[in-house]
Scaffold this motif. Structure first.
Motif, PDB file in Angstrom:
ATOM      1  N   ASP A   1       0.839  -1.189   0.000  1.00  0.00           N
ATOM      2  CA  ASP A   1       0.000   0.000   0.000  1.00  0.00           C
ATOM      3  C   ASP A   1       0.880   1.247   0.000  1.00  0.00           C
ATOM      4  N   ARG A   2       0.276   2.416   0.152  1.00  0.00           N
ATOM      5  CA  ARG A   2       1.033   3.663   0.035  1.00  0.00           C
ATOM      6  C   ARG A   2       1.969   3.913   1.215  1.00  0.00           C
ATOM      7  N   SER A   3       1.802   3.172   2.292  1.00  0.00           N
ATOM      8  CA  SER A   3       2.691   3.342   3.434  1.00  0.00           C
ATOM      9  C   SER A   3       3.953   2.496   3.311  1.00  0.00           C
ATOM     10  N   GLY A   4       3.966   1.581   2.342  1.00  0.00           N
ATOM     11  CA  GLY A   4       5.094   0.677   2.190  1.00  0.00           C
ATOM     12  C   GLY A   4       4.912  -0.632   2.913  1.00  0.00           C
ATOM     13  N   LYS A   5       3.786  -0.823   3.566  1.00  0.00           N
ATOM     14  CA  LYS A   5       3.505  -2.085   4.246  1.00  0.00           C
ATOM     15  C   LYS A   5       3.240  -3.169   3.209  1.00  0.00           C
TER      16      LYS A   5
END
Length: 768
Positions: free
Chosen positions: A375-379
């Motif tokens: 996702d956009r958080s890098g998770k």
């Protein structure tokens, strides 16, 4: 694979190969002049003999038609076919294009043998564009007019150092809404409105730290723009002398920007410019502080952020960075770390535009190349594919349909592990669907809307069949072409023979091909020659129908048959260290290019000799290769002299410190250290025992020609005998578009006949 077991394997190979040299190869009649001439002309003899062999299919921009190259009487032509009705017509007037290109280039051009294998239509389909004759061209379809296209961007040597001798573009870069324009003036950015009024400018740009016009990228909503500020790298120039120019008597001096391993590269600093706030913000570089390259900068469609790829110097770390346009903060969506190398040659990522956004990317973190998503958080959200097989090419990420289209190899254990098949998987993971499964190699081109695809399947013994299929279920719409090779077969063509043997670990299959003479007699024994290319960036043994050079390396492949026809068995092998298998298979090359897969290759040759009585390796094996294959050829003679006895080396990167930065730092790492010297055949030239012919093009722009001359110098200092052929004006691998290629090939043939067959060759200087 490189420890005690490998040393034991090499010792066993040395003992076995020494014993084999006690065997005596039966004498064979030496090829006469006519036989050699016929072999040299084989490609020209065979090329016209196929019909309906399709190449280079592509779709029109609207997806309502597609076009392709097809072999016809006298050469080939390009055809266009409508998707809905199947109506077929010529893609353009071939005579008109030939006339226009001939006039513009002052070169003879045949309508049935146009000097390009693919093209694309202009946006309004009023012209075609293509690469030919060492340039980009645009030819009008309404009249015989062609013009050469100039690049609008400043060149970057091997992708990492800009050529500052080429002036930067002064053309304004317009915003999507047309209200603004960005220019670079005296190394600084200026943004103006449509009336030419200055809105903002920088004042910190200068020659040693400038804003780059080629990197300017406007946000889709025109609210901001992105560009990079550049700290220039090392301006290293290679100087060559063109000794025999065609247009004058005196030599010419040619210089080429040519960064080498260890040189400073351009350091690019992403900068975000916001129009309303009139701010110019360099992005904090904590996540990308030691760049080899920063590239693939792209805005999200909603203008909320932009992404770019960061490759760290040394190629052991790669990141996909996302920068939030509102906060100007950088986040690592993906971090790829490797104790060996992250393979930039096979990298893929695509930012997602909807939902959680994030990114889909290709990783080898579990030992095989597979697809992942964050996702956009890098998770990390999910590993989308898995198993002891590898994703090869991502054809499309369709967010609307929630599907990813890709090819993969090794999925079917009973097939050649290099054959590519077509698959689809859900973007959320699951529902992996195989859309092809034939025991063949598949080339696939998706339509723009992903509802149809063109698939061409073939093997080295199966000519191309091209089909139009429906993407939803793979159903056949219609067969487009089926190659006819009846005349080729009647002329003597026989497909090569695949052969598989175990590699150095006793477990891994090593795949190769055996090419026999057209007049092959199983009751005879034939000396063996290996065509080697062990570059880690790919695999090289052909998997599709291959005789004529329609794909990379094809001209070399037809040379295998021509050489075999002179009384040899000619083979090609993909040993460990080459690509497209597991990460462990590939890692054998890490900081050890001189390995070249030889422990696997030698075992493969021995297995072939055990399997076929006509496969004679008792008198020593011949070997030839170009570029990295030239380096491997010399390495074979230096480090495996009991097995490889005769070599012809073309355009070799004999010392990787002398070669281009991009290819060598990828596999040997950074900083430059003892691993570079360990792979240098120049350093070990005194070990030469066999017969060596070195061939090099004087104007090689790929590998510094000085690398060849340094090897020559080392051999002379070591008091070694060898043969040397320098081709004036010749390019890399002695030139594909220029240079006396036929002469060079004849010299190679003569060398193997004399030193591997032990036969005299014709007196070519005697007038016939």
């Amino acid at each position: 694979m490189k420890a005690t077991h490998l040393q034991s394997t090499k010792m066993l190979i040395r003992v076995l190969s020494t014993a084999l040299f006690c065997m005596v190869l039966p004498a064979q009649a030496a090829p006469d002049r006519a036989s050699i001439e016929q072999a040299l002309d084989l490609r020209q003899q065979w090329l016209p003999l196929t019909r309906d062999l399709m190449q280079a299919p592509a779709w029109t921009a609207d997806g309502q038609a597609f076009y392709y190259q097809l072999s016809v009487e006298g050469g080939f032509q390009f055809f266009r076919q409508s998707l809905k009705h199947g109506h077929t017509e010529l893609a353009f007037d071939h005579q008109q294009i030939a006339a226009g290109l001939a006039a513009a280039s002052a070169t003879e051009v045949s309508a049935l043998q146009l000097p390009f294998g693919s093209f694309r239509y202009s946006s309004d389909e009023s012209a075609i564009q293509f690469y030919a004759l060492d340039a980009q061209w645009r030819c009008e379809l309404s009249q015989p007019v062609c013009s050469q296209l100039d690049s609008k961007q400043r060149p970057k040597a091997f992708g990492v150092v800009r050529d500052l001798q080429v002036p930067a573009s002064t053309m304004p870069v317009l915003s999507p809404d047309g209200r603004y324009q960005a220019i670079i003036h005296h190394h600084n950015l200026q943004v103006l409105d449509s009336a030419g009024q200055l809105l903002l400018s920088t004042d910190d740009g200068h020659a040693d730290h400038f804003y780059d016009v080629d990197s300017i990228s406007w946000a889709p909503d025109s609210s901001a723009l992105l560009l990079v500020r550049v700290q220039p790298g090392t301006a290293r120039y290679v100087t060559r002398v063109l000794a025999a120019p065609e247009d004058q008597l005196e030599p010419k001096v040619i210089q080429q920007l040519y960064p080498k391993p260890g040189d400073a590269v351009d350091v690019d600093q992403p900068v975000l410019v916001k129009l309303q706030a009139k701010t110019v913000t360099p992005i904090e570089n904590a996540l990308f502080a030691n760049p080899y390259r920063i590239d693939q900068l792209a805005w999200q469609q909603d203008s909320s952020a932009f992404t770019f790829r960061y490759t760290e110097r040394g190629h052991q770390r790669m990141r996909i960075i996302r920068v939030d346009a509102a906060t100007e903060k950088a986040t690592a969506l993906v971090t790829e770390d490797s104790p060996t190398f992250v393979n930039l040659w096979a990298a893929f990522h695509q930012p997602l535009q909807h939902g959680e956004q994030g990114v889909v990317w290709l990783s080898e973190r579990d030992g095989w190349a597979h697809l992942y998503r964050t996702d956009r958080s890098g998770k990390q959200l999910q590993q989308l594919t898995s198993g002891n097989w590898r994703v090869r090419q991502v054809l499309a990420v369709d967010e609307n349909a929630g599907q990813i289209w890709f090819t993969a190899s090794g999925y079917y254990p009973e097939q050649d592990p290099y054959y590519e098949q077509l698959f689809r998987v859900d973007l959320a993971g699951g529902n992996l669907t195989a859309l092809t499964e034939r025991n063949a190699h598949h080339d696939v081109v998706l339509s723009p809307d992903h509802k149809h695809y063109i698939v061409r399947y073939s093997r080295v013994d199966l000519p191309y069949v091209a089909e139009l299929r429906q993407s939803s279920d793979g159903a056949l719409v219609r067969t487009l072409a089926q190659a006819d090779i009846s005349r080729l077969t009647a002329a003597g063509f026989r497909p090569p023979q695949p052969f598989v043997a175990k590699g150095r670990d006793g477990v891994t299959d090593i795949w190769g091909l055996i090419v026999k003479p057209q007049n092959f007699d199983p009751e005879k024994s034939y000396p063996v020659i290996e065509n080697i290319y062990a570059g880690p960036h790919d695999s090289f043994v052909p998997k599709s129908f291959w005789p004529f050079g329609f794909h990379a390396g094809g001209d070399k492949v037809i040379g295998m048959q021509a050489l075999a026809d002179l009384g040899f068995i000619v083979v090609q092998i993909d040993g460990m260290g080459t690509a497209n298998r597991s990460k462990a298979f590939h890692d054998v090359a890490w900081q050890d290019l001189v390995d070249s897969g030889f422990p696997d290759r030698i075992l493969w040759h021995q297995a072939a000799a055990d399997s076929f009585p006509w496969y004679s390796i008792g008198g020593g094996i011949g070997i030839y290769g170009a570029s990295a294959g030239g380096q491997s050829t010399v390495a074979a003679l230096l480090f495996h002299p009991d097995f490889y006895r005769v070599g012809v080396a073309y355009a070799g990167c004999y010392d990787n410190r002398m070669d281009k930065i991009s290819w060598n730092e990828q596999w040997l790492g950074y900083p430059v250290g003892p691993q570079y010297a360990a792979s240098s055949v120049v350093e070990q030239a005194h070990l030469l025992q066999g017969q060596l012919l070195i061939i090099n093009g004087e104007q090689d722009s790929n590998v510094d020609p000085a690398s060849t001359m340094q090897l020559v110098d080392a051999l002379i200092r070591a008091d070694k005998d060898f043969d040397l052929l320098i081709v004036p004006g010749g390019e890399h691998s002695v030139g594909r578009s220029t240079g006396p290629i036929r002469y060079v090939q004849r010299r190679q043939f003569d060398f193997f006949i004399r030193h591997l067959q032990g036969s005299a060759t014709p007196d070519w200087n005697r007038v016939q």
